[in-house]
Write a protein that holds these residues in place. Structure first.
Motif, mmCIF file in Angstrom:
data_model
loop_
_atom_site.group_PDB
_atom_site.id
_atom_site.type_symbol
_atom_site.label_atom_id
_atom_site.label_comp_id
_atom_site.label_asym_id
_atom_site.label_seq_id
_atom_site.Cartn_x
_atom_site.Cartn_y
_atom_site.Cartn_z
ATOM 1 N N LYS A 155 27.633 20.625 -7.695
ATOM 2 C CA LYS A 155 28.954 21.362 -8.490
ATOM 3 C C LYS A 155 29.712 20.339 -8.988
ATOM 4 C CE LYS A 155 30.354 24.616 -5.016
ATOM 5 N NZ LYS A 155 29.612 24.989 -5.117
ATOM 6 N N VAL A 157 31.701 19.297 -12.167
ATOM 7 C CA VAL A 157 33.166 19.722 -13.108
ATOM 8 C C VAL A 157 34.021 19.183 -13.760
ATOM 9 C CG1 VAL A 157 35.858 20.433 -12.659
ATOM 10 C CG2 VAL A 157 33.851 20.735 -10.498
ATOM 11 N N LYS A 195 40.359 19.183 -7.946
ATOM 12 C CA LYS A 195 38.977 18.935 -7.858
ATOM 13 C C LYS A 195 38.016 18.786 -7.479
ATOM 14 C CE LYS A 195 39.342 23.963 -8.848
ATOM 15 N NZ LYS A 195 40.906 23.484 -9.413
ATOM 16 N N SER A 198 40.064 17.041 -3.842
ATOM 17 C CA SER A 198 40.601 17.992 -2.780
ATOM 18 C C SER A 198 39.034 18.727 -2.423
ATOM 19 C CB SER A 198 41.054 19.053 -3.075
ATOM 20 O OG SER A 198 40.264 20.236 -4.087
ATOM 21 N N GLY A 199 37.889 17.987 -1.836
ATOM 22 C CA GLY A 199 36.426 18.111 -1.719
ATOM 23 C C GLY A 199 35.713 19.497 -1.805
ATOM 24 N N GLU A 200 36.656 19.943 -2.930
ATOM 25 C CA GLU A 200 36.381 21.733 -3.710
ATOM 26 C C GLU A 200 34.266 20.852 -4.479
ATOM 27 O OE1 GLU A 200 36.744 24.267 -3.317
ATOM 28 O OE2 GLU A 200 38.041 23.798 -1.505
ATOM 29 N N ALA A 201 35.082 20.166 -5.338
ATOM 30 C CA ALA A 201 33.389 19.845 -5.877
ATOM 31 C C ALA A 201 32.970 18.973 -5.669
ATOM 32 C CB ALA A 201 33.970 19.125 -7.457
ATOM 33 N N ASP A 202 31.505 18.832 -6.097
ATOM 34 C CA ASP A 202 30.887 17.168 -5.623
ATOM 35 C C ASP A 202 31.338 16.415 -6.684
ATOM 36 O OD1 ASP A 202 29.341 18.916 -3.608
ATOM 37 O OD2 ASP A 202 27.618 19.554 -5.340
ATOM 38 N N TYR B 123 43.011 25.011 0.759
ATOM 39 C CA TYR B 123 43.736 25.075 1.822
ATOM 40 C C TYR B 123 43.182 25.155 3.378
ATOM 41 C CZ TYR B 123 45.203 20.937 -0.797
ATOM 42 O OH TYR B 123 45.167 19.740 -1.672
ATOM 43 N N ARG B 127 36.273 24.531 0.465
ATOM 44 C CA ARG B 127 35.590 23.772 1.535
ATOM 45 C C ARG B 127 35.055 23.314 1.877
ATOM 46 N NH1 ARG B 127 29.958 21.516 -1.482
ATOM 47 N NH2 ARG B 127 31.504 19.756 -2.419
ATOM 48 N N GLU B 128 36.534 22.295 2.037
ATOM 49 C CA GLU B 128 37.204 21.044 3.363
ATOM 50 C C GLU B 128 38.605 22.768 4.039
ATOM 51 O OE1 GLU B 128 37.734 17.585 2.351
ATOM 52 O OE2 GLU B 128 35.125 17.445 1.634
ATOM 53 N N PHE B 144 34.725 28.862 -6.608
ATOM 54 C CA PHE B 144 34.256 28.540 -8.275
ATOM 55 C C PHE B 144 33.496 29.555 -8.238
ATOM 56 C CE2 PHE B 144 33.899 23.948 -7.054
ATOM 57 C CZ PHE B 144 35.453 23.691 -7.772
#
Lengths: 271, 280
Positions: A155, A157, A195, A198-202, B123, B127-128, B144
């Motif tokens: 992931k 971004v 992103k 917040s840990g959404e993206a790798d 939140y 993912r977390e 995404f």
């Protein structure tokens, strides 16, 4: 009865319109007022008034620090800062926003100010910035290199190609011989950073200055390129500024060793 | 003033037609208010590059954004109907402790900035996030994806449907429902045969408003879903992106969005009268 109502309506509309007008011109008014008072007070013309600086969003922390230093050196001066995307700012200036100094994050945007004949003199190159890879501290995708981030399933971004940081990301990828498959092309570099934090993206591609400002919220992995894409930061006084003396003094501070130290401490490269 | 009162007492019907209910100065302020909305729209229309309008709005990126917007707005409106109608029914037709709090919470997305809504979703379903981390274990990944766009839109649009439908339900009253129930109709039959047909105009206008709000959603989508052509980059995000590099395309797309929104609002504006006519 009728008259008073009519005047009430007139008063209301004056208030409505007046409020915006007053807020537009207040900066100029206070500037001229304090200029008069200082001229009367001392023989040596000391700098005074309000200096309005429009600067690229990535300059937020450094220019805030420099503005404070400038105000300390010139007690009669108040610096008003406006940070946003460079392209947004240059549009605002060409549409008549009252800016005295403009600092852009790339040469193309500064060229727009020059094209509009609003740049006083030749813009000065004062800093540079390069991209870096950032991952969340937990590094969920076990990324150790730029090539890892380009793998399918990661992931990643980046900025959209139309945004300066996105253009830089594409050319860095080309330089590394990689083809990026991002899950999102954000509209600003701060969104990319968000992103990742917040840990959404790798992984994300952001400027080294953003990575340094995020401190321990991200882990930085250098791209390891021989010749990375370098974004040059330019600064210029706006030609229709009423405070040319203040603008020149501020630009002098940014390009002086003192200003350069602040910028380089934040991770910016030398111009 | 006293003369007017006398006149209206003598023949209320005719006088009510001629009687001017608002003082004249109200017109002036109202005109300023209307101009404040209309002028910026005119300013935008004046900026449209008509010669290149068609190529600008039919570029690959524009079409992808428009199709994605229509698709996601339809999906989120469907979600709003499925979950919003029961909510509106509970709020309008029942009494329970904490009802006021439930109503306030449901309407919260109306007043909360969309970017805050996006963060809240992130939140929670990220993912977390609170629930997202468990979903992750089940192999469900919302971040995404187009699903994230639909969720962001439903979050901000739901109150529009609930508010609109609750108002219609209250205006329609429970008269016919009570009669049907005394004739032996079960609650589900009353709902299907009486209540919903009675408030259909309100349901339609609420759905149309929810659709329009979904179509215009920007902040929550950007924060929660990201931005990738054909997947998460809806029309408002495309406009924001084009605004810097290609202002003409941004203006053309904005005009397209305004035109769609106008059609939708005109449709929705006609219906509020209908429930009142249906009232006995």
């Amino acid at each position: 009865m009728k008259l008073s109502l009519a005047s009430l309506a007139a008063l209301a509309s004056c208030l409505l319109l007046g409020a915006t007008l007053a807020s537009c011109s207040s900066a100029g008014d206070t500037a001229s007022a304090s200029q008069e008072s200082s001229a009367a007070g001392s023989a040596v013309p000391e700098l005074s008034g309000t200096l309005t600086v429009f600067a690229a969003a990535s300059l937020k922390s450094t220019f805030t620090e420099l503005a404070t230093a400038f105000e300390t050196a010139h007690p009669q001066v108040k610096v008003s800062l406006n940070f946003d995307g460079s392209a947004t700012l240059v549009t605002q200036i060409t549409q008549g926003a009252p800016a005295d100094v403009f600092a852009s994050a790339d040469t193309a945007t500064m060229a727009k100010l020059s094209e509009a004949k609003l740049a006083a003199g030749t813009p000065v190159d004062f800093a540079s910035n390069v991209l870096t890879l950032v991952v969340p501290p937990s590094n969920p995708a076990n990324i150790a290199s730029f090539a890892d981030a380009a793998k399918t399933g990661t992931k990643l971004v980046i900025c959209a190609p139309k945004v300066p940081c996105g253009a830089a990301a594409q050319s860095d990828a080309t330089a590394a011989g990689l083809s990026l498959q991002p899950v999102s092309e954000e509209l600003s570099v701060t969104s990319v950073l968000g992103k990742v934090t917040s840990g959404e993206a790798d992984a994300g591609l952001v400027y080294v200055t953003d990575a340094r400002a995020a401190q321990d919220k991200v882990t930085t992995i250098p791209l390891g390129l021989a010749s990375p894409t370098v974004n040059e930061y330019l600064i210029a006084a706006v030609s229709n500024s009423a405070h040319a003396d203040l603008a020149a003094a501020f630009i002098a501070l940014v390009t002086a060793p003192e200003g350069q130290k602040v910028l380089q401490d934040a991770g910016f490269g030398a111009p | 003033m006293p003369a007017l009162v006398l006149l209206s007492r003598r023949s209320p019907r005719r006088e009510s037609r001629n009687f001017q209910a608002v003082p004249r100065w109200i017109f002036l302020l109202a005109a300023v208010g209307a101009l404040f909305i209309v002028l910026p729209l005119l300013g935008m229309v004046a900026k449209v590059d008509w010669a290149h309008f068609i190529p600008l709005v039919t570029s690959e990126a524009s079409v992808a954004a428009l199709l994605l917007s229509l698709k996601t707005a339809l999906a989120s409106t469907t979600l709003c109907i499925i979950f919003g109608v029961p909510l509106a029914l509970l709020l309008a037709r029942t009494r329970f402790t904490g009802q006021g709090i439930v109503r306030a919470l449901v309407l919260l997305p109306l007043v909360v900035p969309p970017v805050v809504g996006g963060l809240a979703l992130l939140y929670t379903f990220g993912r977390e996030g609170l629930i997202g981390s468990s979903l992750q274990l089940l192999g469900i990944d919302i971040a995404f994806s187009t699903t994230a766009v639909v969720m962001a839109q439903a979050f901000v649009a739901l109150p529009f449907l609930v508010l609109s439908l609750e108002g219609s339900l209250r205006t329609a009253g429970q008269h016919y429902e009570a009669v049907a129930a005394t004739l032996g109709a079960r609650p589900s039959t009353v709902l299907r045969r009486i209540t919903l047909p009675l408030v259909l105009p309100g349901l339609i206008s609420g759905s149309v408003l929810a659709f329009a709000r979904s179509l215009g959603e920007f902040g929550a989508t950007l924060t929660f879903a990201g931005s990738l052509q054909g997947v998460t980059r809806t029309l408002p995000l495309e406009i924001y992106l084009q605004r810097e590099s290609d202002p003409d395309a941004a203006v053309a797309l904005s005009f397209l969005l305004i035109a769609v929104a106008l059609v939708v609002v005109v449709l929705a504006y006609r219906s509020p009268r209908a429930p009142r006519q249906a009232t006995p």
